[in-house]
Design a protein around this motif. Structure first.
Motif, PDB file in Angstrom:
ATOM      1  N   ALA A 103       2.497   1.662  -3.394  1.00 18.77           N
ATOM      2  CA  ALA A 103       1.525   2.095  -4.416  1.00 18.77           C
ATOM      3  C   ALA A 103       1.234   3.577  -4.278  1.00 18.77           C
ATOM      4  O   ALA A 103       1.214   4.313  -5.278  1.00 18.77           O
ATOM      5  CB  ALA A 103       0.244   1.283  -4.278  1.00 18.77           C
ATOM      6  N   ALA A 104       1.003   4.021  -3.046  1.00 15.54           N
ATOM      7  CA  ALA A 104       0.683   5.439  -2.834  1.00 15.54           C
ATOM      8  C   ALA A 104       1.865   6.320  -3.226  1.00 15.54           C
ATOM      9  O   ALA A 104       1.686   7.381  -3.822  1.00 15.54           O
ATOM     10  CB  ALA A 104       0.310   5.664  -1.381  1.00 15.54           C
TER      11      ALA A 104
ATOM     12  N   ALA B  12       2.176   6.501  -7.000  1.00 12.43           N
ATOM     13  CA  ALA B  12       1.137   7.345  -7.628  1.00 12.43           C
ATOM     14  C   ALA B  12       1.389   8.830  -7.367  1.00 12.43           C
ATOM     15  O   ALA B  12       0.950   9.676  -8.152  1.00 12.43           O
ATOM     16  CB  ALA B  12      -0.230   6.952  -7.089  1.00 12.43           C
TER      17      ALA B  12
ATOM     18  N   ARG C   1       3.244  10.182   3.855  1.00 12.22           N
ATOM     19  CA  ARG C   1       1.788  10.262   4.023  1.00 12.22           C
ATOM     20  C   ARG C   1       1.488  10.889   5.373  1.00 12.22           C
ATOM     21  O   ARG C   1       2.102  10.546   6.379  1.00 12.22           O
ATOM     22  CB  ARG C   1       1.147   8.884   3.922  1.00 12.22           C
ATOM     23  CG  ARG C   1      -0.357   8.924   3.763  1.00 12.22           C
ATOM     24  CD  ARG C   1      -0.869   7.612   3.203  1.00 12.22           C
ATOM     25  NE  ARG C   1      -0.788   6.552   4.167  1.00 12.22           N
ATOM     26  CZ  ARG C   1      -1.706   6.317   5.104  1.00 12.22           C
ATOM     27  NH1 ARG C   1      -2.768   7.107   5.195  1.00 12.22           N
ATOM     28  NH2 ARG C   1      -1.578   5.330   5.940  1.00 12.22           N
TER      29      ARG C   1
ATOM     30  N   LEU D  21       0.673  17.033  -2.083  1.00 12.28           N
ATOM     31  CA  LEU D  21       0.623  16.581  -3.475  1.00 12.28           C
ATOM     32  C   LEU D  21      -0.697  15.925  -3.837  1.00 12.28           C
ATOM     33  O   LEU D  21      -1.255  16.177  -4.892  1.00 12.28           O
ATOM     34  CB  LEU D  21       1.719  15.542  -3.707  1.00 12.28           C
ATOM     35  CG  LEU D  21       3.141  16.050  -3.787  1.00 12.28           C
ATOM     36  CD1 LEU D  21       4.050  14.880  -4.053  1.00 12.28           C
ATOM     37  CD2 LEU D  21       3.290  17.082  -4.869  1.00 12.28           C
ATOM     38  N   ALA D  22      -1.130  15.039  -2.972  1.00 13.27           N
ATOM     39  CA  ALA D  22      -2.332  14.267  -3.316  1.00 13.27           C
ATOM     40  C   ALA D  22      -3.204  14.091  -2.100  1.00 13.27           C
ATOM     41  O   ALA D  22      -2.721  14.015  -0.983  1.00 13.27           O
ATOM     42  CB  ALA D  22      -1.924  12.909  -3.852  1.00 13.27           C
ATOM     43  N   ASP D  23      -4.489  14.041  -2.410  1.00 12.94           N
ATOM     44  CA  ASP D  23      -5.469  13.836  -1.352  1.00 12.94           C
ATOM     45  C   ASP D  23      -5.805  12.355  -1.340  1.00 12.94           C
ATOM     46  O   ASP D  23      -6.639  11.894  -2.098  1.00 12.94           O
ATOM     47  CB  ASP D  23      -6.707  14.681  -1.693  1.00 12.94           C
ATOM     48  CG  ASP D  23      -7.700  14.676  -0.573  1.00 12.94           C
ATOM     49  OD1 ASP D  23      -7.494  13.920   0.383  1.00 12.94           O
ATOM     50  OD2 ASP D  23      -8.669  15.444  -0.670  1.00 12.94           O
ATOM     51  N   ASN D  24      -5.082  11.587  -0.501  1.00 11.37           N
ATOM     52  CA  ASN D  24      -5.283  10.141  -0.491  1.00 11.37           C
ATOM     53  C   ASN D  24      -6.674   9.773  -0.035  1.00 11.37           C
ATOM     54  O   ASN D  24      -7.173   8.712  -0.325  1.00 11.37           O
ATOM     55  CB  ASN D  24      -4.308   9.464   0.463  1.00 11.37           C
ATOM     56  CG  ASN D  24      -2.968   9.266  -0.176  1.00 11.37           C
ATOM     57  OD1 ASN D  24      -1.960   9.336   0.477  1.00 11.37           O
ATOM     58  ND2 ASN D  24      -2.953   9.062  -1.464  1.00 11.37           N
ATOM     59  N   GLY D  25      -7.256  10.646   0.732  1.00  6.68           N
ATOM     60  CA  GLY D  25      -8.526  10.317   1.357  1.00  6.68           C
ATOM     61  C   GLY D  25      -9.607   9.983   0.377  1.00  6.68           C
ATOM     62  O   GLY D  25     -10.320   9.013   0.570  1.00  6.68           O
TER      63      GLY D  25
ATOM     64  N   ARG E 216       0.844  -1.213   0.000  1.00 10.00           N
ATOM     65  CA  ARG E 216       0.000   0.000   0.000  1.00 10.00           C
ATOM     66  C   ARG E 216       0.867   1.247   0.000  1.00 10.00           C
ATOM     67  O   ARG E 216       0.608   2.202  -0.731  1.00 10.00           O
ATOM     68  CB  ARG E 216      -0.912   0.019   1.215  1.00 10.00           C
ATOM     69  CG  ARG E 216      -1.937  -1.064   1.209  1.00 10.00           C
ATOM     70  CD  ARG E 216      -2.906  -0.850   2.314  1.00 10.00           C
ATOM     71  NE  ARG E 216      -3.914   0.072   1.849  1.00 10.00           N
ATOM     72  CZ  ARG E 216      -5.211  -0.067   2.088  1.00 10.00           C
ATOM     73  NH1 ARG E 216      -5.628  -1.043   2.826  1.00 10.00           N
ATOM     74  NH2 ARG E 216      -6.069   0.778   1.616  1.00 10.00           N
ATOM     75  N   GLY E 217       1.889   1.224   0.832  1.00  5.83           N
ATOM     76  CA  GLY E 217       2.792   2.373   0.918  1.00  5.83           C
ATOM     77  C   GLY E 217       3.478   2.628  -0.399  1.00  5.83           C
ATOM     78  O   GLY E 217       3.539   3.758  -0.891  1.00  5.83           O
TER      79      GLY E 217
ATOM     80  N   ASN F 152     -11.095   8.525   3.550  1.00  2.00           N
ATOM     81  CA  ASN F 152     -10.036   8.770   4.527  1.00  2.00           C
ATOM     82  C   ASN F 152      -9.695  10.245   4.555  1.00  2.00           C
ATOM     83  O   ASN F 152     -10.047  10.987   3.662  1.00  2.00           O
ATOM     84  CB  ASN F 152      -8.758   8.020   4.179  1.00  2.00           C
ATOM     85  CG  ASN F 152      -8.951   6.534   4.255  1.00  2.00           C
ATOM     86  OD1 ASN F 152     -10.058   6.070   4.464  1.00  2.00           O
ATOM     87  ND2 ASN F 152      -7.894   5.803   4.114  1.00  2.00           N
TER      88      ASN F 152
END
Lengths: 285, 165
Positions: free
Chosen positions: A48-49, A52, A176, A130-134, A45-46, A138
């Motif tokens: 992949a995030a 991306a 993150r 940079l990105a809104d993982n939520g 998961r880490g 989340n």
């Protein structure tokens, strides 16, 4: 030969028939696996995030430019009013400055009298979101800067207004950040002048709630919420927010920093990252 | 160059998958509520009915896993929903493809309702927290309102890939 072909064909038909069910069952298995959350899955998961993150950074560039252009235009239109407001604020701040100078001198004198040991100096970094993982569920964001820049899990994220969250995962170039509003966020806090100790619990809403309250408390709307320093993930005394409403015993907090359009955060190392080390890390140390 | 033709065909046929991936990544851009709406559901719905060769069950499964990995949602949640939507639409494709545009729109709206509910309950179960229903309702309404535009895009893309092949 014919019967073999026929059997093969029948097998194919059966596979086709059960294929959707098999995929759905695998998906259910993945949900269960996700709940167990083995270390390998966490690692995947880490990765992949983090993979991306640069792509999202490029994709979000036009949005960023647009935002900056709009902010620039608004700033230009507001200059006169803003200038007037700043002059008034400056006058009041001059008075505060004199008070602060006086208190500073007094504070230094008292400190020297008490033989006070000052806390470790903190190191701060500024990072872009940079990105809104939520997305939908989340409240975490990906920020530029990782282990190569010295950013490690445990760093506290702040803005000019107050506490934002903390770094929970760091890759080589990206990290993150879990926001205070995330459903996994738990923050020990003190509330009000009598410093009632309780927990600020995120639930993905804009206003997290207070839990683990003592049976008797005198918390009222407008009370200031600050970090308590318990558990050691955050230092004590950082501003978090104010009590915004109390409905049927449910106490909600309006965070000092609750700007959904936050672009930069200040990451501060209060030297508390060690708290997050696993047993093996401690053994290595 | 006889070998290059299947390769380019394959690239063209993977455009819907790549577009879905782009949508997932766009949903990650900060400060954009609109882009976080799961338009990918319309893509899956369209291709499950009209051209499953361009976006099949496996592709939906892979997209689900990628979504879960990138968005940090409970693992398997989107995988389950994408696969569920795909096969529900795909198994009823003969009936659905015969419907008029507005009827299909209504069916999509109806299908999305339980899907969003399943999403809500599964997330609540996995994450042990209740998410804001207003947020979900907002996403649902935008998704339904944007359906004609996204389905047009899917149709044009499908035709274009068909013409090129």
């Amino acid at each position: 030969m014919e019967s073999r072909q026929f059997r093969l064909k029948r097998l194919k038909t059966q596979i086709k028939l059960f294929f959707p069910l098999v995929l759905l069952l695998i998906a259910v298995f993945l949900i269960v696996l996700g709940q167990v959350n083995p270390p390998l899955l966490q690692k995947i998961r880490g990765t992949a995030a983090r993979t991306a993150a640069p792509v999202v950074s490029v994709l979000s560039a036009p949005v960023r430019w647009l935002e900056e252009a709009v902010a620039g235009g608004r700033f230009f239109l507001m200059t006169y009013t803003e200038n007037k407001r700043l002059r008034a604020e400056n006058e009041s701040l001059q008075n505060w400055r004199n008070i602060a100078l006086h208190m500073g001198t007094e504070y230094r004198e008292l400190k020297s009298l008490l033989n006070y040991i000052p806390p470790k100096k903190s190191v701060a970094y500024t990072a872009r979101i940079l990105a809104d993982n939520g997305g939908r569920f989340n409240r975490s964001v990906m920020i530029q800067g990782g282990l190569s820049a010295g950013i490690r899990p445990g760093f506290v994220a702040m803005s000019s207004r107050g506490l934002v969250g903390r770094v929970v995962e760091s890759g080589q170039y990206y990290s993150r950040l879990m926001l205070l509003t995330d459903y996994l966020s738990r923050l020990p806090v003190t509330v009000g002048e009598d410093r009632t100790l309780c927990m600020l619990t995120g639930d993905n809403s804009d206003e997290p709630q207070l839990t683990s309250l003592p049976e008797e408390h005198h918390i009222a709307v407008g009370d200031v919420v600050m970090t308590s320093g318990h558990v050691g993930l955050y230092p004590a005394g950082l501003g978090v927010g104010v009590v915004s409403r109390i409905d049927n015993g449910e106490i909600r907090i309006a965070l000092f920093e609750n700007n959904p359009n936050l672009t930069f955060v200040r990451l501060v190392d209060f030297g508390l990252s060690d708290v997050l080390l696993s047993d093996s890390d401690w053994a290595e140390k | 160059m006889p070998t290059s033709v299947p390769f380019f065909d394959r690239v063209k046929q993977s455009i819907p998958f790549l577009l879905c991936l782009l949508l997932i990544l766009l949903g990650q851009t900060p400060h954009t509520f609109l882009l976080s709406v799961p338009f990918i559901f319309v893509f899956i719905f369209y291709f499950a009915i009209f051209n499953a060769a361009l976006l099949n069950g496996f592709a939906c499964f892979a997209l689900g896993i990628l979504t879960d990995l990138i968005m940090q949602t409970p693992f398997g949640l989107n995988t389950f929903l994408f696969v569920l939507l795909f096969f529900t639409a795909n198994l009823n494709r003969l009936f659905l493809s015969a419907l008029s545009f507005d009827k299909l729109w209504q069916v999509f709206a109806l299908m999305m309702l339980p899907l969003f509910l399943v999403h809500f309950f599964l997330f609540t179960l996995c994450a042990a927290t209740v998410i804001s229903p207003a947020f979900l309702i907002g996403h649902y309404l935008i998704l339904i309102l944007a359906y004609p535009l996204v389905i047009q895009l899917c149709g044009r893309l499908d035709n274009w890939i068909g013409d090129q092949s």
